[in-house]
Structure formats: structure tokens, C-alpha cells
Design a protein around this motif. Structure first.
Motif, mmCIF file in Angstrom:
data_model
loop_
_atom_site.group_PDB
_atom_site.id
_atom_site.type_symbol
_atom_site.label_atom_id
_atom_site.label_comp_id
_atom_site.label_asym_id
_atom_site.label_seq_id
_atom_site.Cartn_x
_atom_site.Cartn_y
_atom_site.Cartn_z
ATOM 1 N N GLY A 6 46.820 -2.177 20.948
ATOM 2 C CA GLY A 6 47.960 -1.794 20.138
ATOM 3 C C GLY A 6 48.998 -2.889 20.186
ATOM 4 N N PHE A 7 49.468 -3.322 19.025
ATOM 5 C CA PHE A 7 50.453 -4.395 18.939
ATOM 6 C C PHE A 7 51.816 -3.872 18.530
ATOM 7 C CE2 PHE A 7 46.596 -6.947 17.817
ATOM 8 C CZ PHE A 7 46.609 -7.749 18.933
ATOM 9 N N ASN A 9 51.426 -8.702 6.944
ATOM 10 C CA ASN A 9 50.367 -9.370 6.179
ATOM 11 C C ASN A 9 50.004 -10.723 6.768
ATOM 12 O OD1 ASN A 9 50.061 -7.254 4.369
ATOM 13 N ND2 ASN A 9 51.637 -8.049 3.015
ATOM 14 N N GLU A 10 50.992 -11.435 7.258
ATOM 15 C CA GLU A 10 50.741 -12.729 7.896
ATOM 16 C C GLU A 10 49.919 -12.545 9.170
ATOM 17 O OE1 GLU A 10 53.481 -15.892 10.282
ATOM 18 O OE2 GLU A 10 54.281 -15.188 8.359
ATOM 19 N N VAL A 11 50.271 -11.534 9.958
ATOM 20 C CA VAL A 11 49.527 -11.250 11.189
ATOM 21 C C VAL A 11 48.100 -10.828 10.854
ATOM 22 C CG1 VAL A 11 49.392 -9.736 13.205
ATOM 23 C CG2 VAL A 11 51.599 -10.698 12.521
ATOM 24 N N VAL A 12 47.932 -10.008 9.817
ATOM 25 C CA VAL A 12 46.593 -9.581 9.405
ATOM 26 C C VAL A 12 45.742 -10.792 9.038
ATOM 27 C CG1 VAL A 12 45.282 -8.353 7.609
ATOM 28 C CG2 VAL A 12 47.243 -7.250 8.691
ATOM 29 N N ASP A 13 46.297 -11.714 8.278
ATOM 30 C CA ASP A 13 45.549 -12.915 7.900
ATOM 31 C C ASP A 13 45.113 -13.711 9.130
ATOM 32 O OD1 ASP A 13 45.712 -12.333 5.210
ATOM 33 O OD2 ASP A 13 47.467 -13.610 4.870
ATOM 34 N N TYR A 19 44.183 -1.925 11.887
ATOM 35 C CA TYR A 19 44.880 -0.828 11.224
ATOM 36 C C TYR A 19 46.386 -0.993 11.329
ATOM 37 C CZ TYR A 19 40.290 1.263 11.773
ATOM 38 O OH TYR A 19 38.947 1.498 11.739
ATOM 39 N N PHE A 20 47.078 -0.652 10.282
ATOM 40 C CA PHE A 20 48.533 -0.523 10.276
ATOM 41 C C PHE A 20 48.769 0.941 10.608
ATOM 42 C CE2 PHE A 20 52.603 -0.789 7.566
ATOM 43 C CZ PHE A 20 53.311 -1.370 8.599
#
Length: 157
Positions: free
Chosen positions: A73-74, A83-87, A99-100
């Protein structure tokens, strides 16, 4: 809410494919008392509607050297950077799900590592460089079971 464009044949097909994604179309056709062409058309329709997203081969992680499964968990320093972290997470091959979320964490990921040392390396060498706030890691001992969602025809009102 169920998709109103699905009928009982669609649900029968989905149920069979959820149990065995490699089931031959002709076998499905025989079970449903329709032609193989009709099943092929229905399955293509289910793909185009986004009901079926694809089929995958499930690989046993331990069989290919990934013995540690962890959920992390972050807490993001800046949630607008999601979105930047997901990329950046997509570029880390050990991360298999992301997951968000609501609740305690901003994001939740599942990853596989070869062992605990490899997991520590992923956390220190890859996650810490992303500018995340903090994280909490849960290491699993064993996957007890995994299954598809239940496929049952929804009664129409």
C-alpha cells in the motif's frame, strides 16, 4: 448492474469460458445447442462489448523462480501525481497489479519477487526513487485459492 444486452446464451458462454478459457467453440456450441458459427459470433460480440477482455495463460510464479508474493500500500506525497506513478510502476516487471483505492492507501500493488532479498531490492531501488510518501508491505505465505467472479444469469425485471 448487469449489462441489459446480454441474454441467457451469453451468460452460458461466459460461464463455460470462465471455467476453461481454452474450451473449443464447437464444444460450447454443442452444450448450448447452437452452431459453432453462432458461438464464434457471440464471443466476438462479447469482446467488442468489453465483456471479455482477453484470455491468459496462468503461470505458477514459484515454478519460474518467483517465491515471494507481496502487496504494498502506497501513500503518495502528491496524489495528483497518480498517473505519473502508474506509468513508472508499469515499467517495473515485478508489479503485476495496481489499484487506485479509497481508505488507508492511495494506491495498492501486487508484485512477485524471487525471494525476500529481491523484494527488498525492488522496494529500495525502484519504489523509493519514485518519490512516494511511505508504504506498507504485506508478504503472503501462500495463495489459498483464486477464482473468477461467479457468472450467473441476472433475472430481468
Amino acid at each position: 448492474m448487469a449489462n441489459s444486452k446480454l441474454d441467457s446464451l451469453d451468460f452460458k458462454i461466459l460461464k463455460m469460458l470462465s471455467l476453461n478459457a481454452r474450451k473449443p467453440y464447437l464444444e460450447i456450441a454443442r452444450s448450448c445447442n447452437v452452431s459453432g458459427a453462432a458461438i464464434h459470433q457471440r464471443i466476438q460480440k462479447l469482446y467488442s462489448m468489453g465483456v471479455i477482455n482477453g484470455s491468459i495463460t496462468l503461470i505458477n510464479p514459484s515454478a519460474v523462480g518467483y517465491d515471494t508474493c507481496a502487496y504494498i500500500g502506497f501513500f503518495l506525497n502528491d496524489p495528483s501525481k497518480f498517473n505519473e506513478v502508474v506509468d513508472r510502476l508499469k515499467a517495473i516487471p515485478e508489479v503485476v497489479e495496481c489499484y487506485f483505492t479509497t481508505g488507508k492507501y492511495d494506491m495498492f500493488v501486487k508484485l512477485y519477487a524471487q525471494n525476500n532479498d529481491h523484494l527488498l531490492s525492488v522496494i529500495h531501488d525502484k519504489f523509493l526513487k519514485m518519490g512516494l510518501g511511505r508504504s506498507e508491505t504485506l508478504i503472503t505465505f501462500k495463495e489459498v485459492f483464486k477464482r473468477q467472479i461467479p457468472i450467473n444469469e441476472v433475472a430481468e425485471d
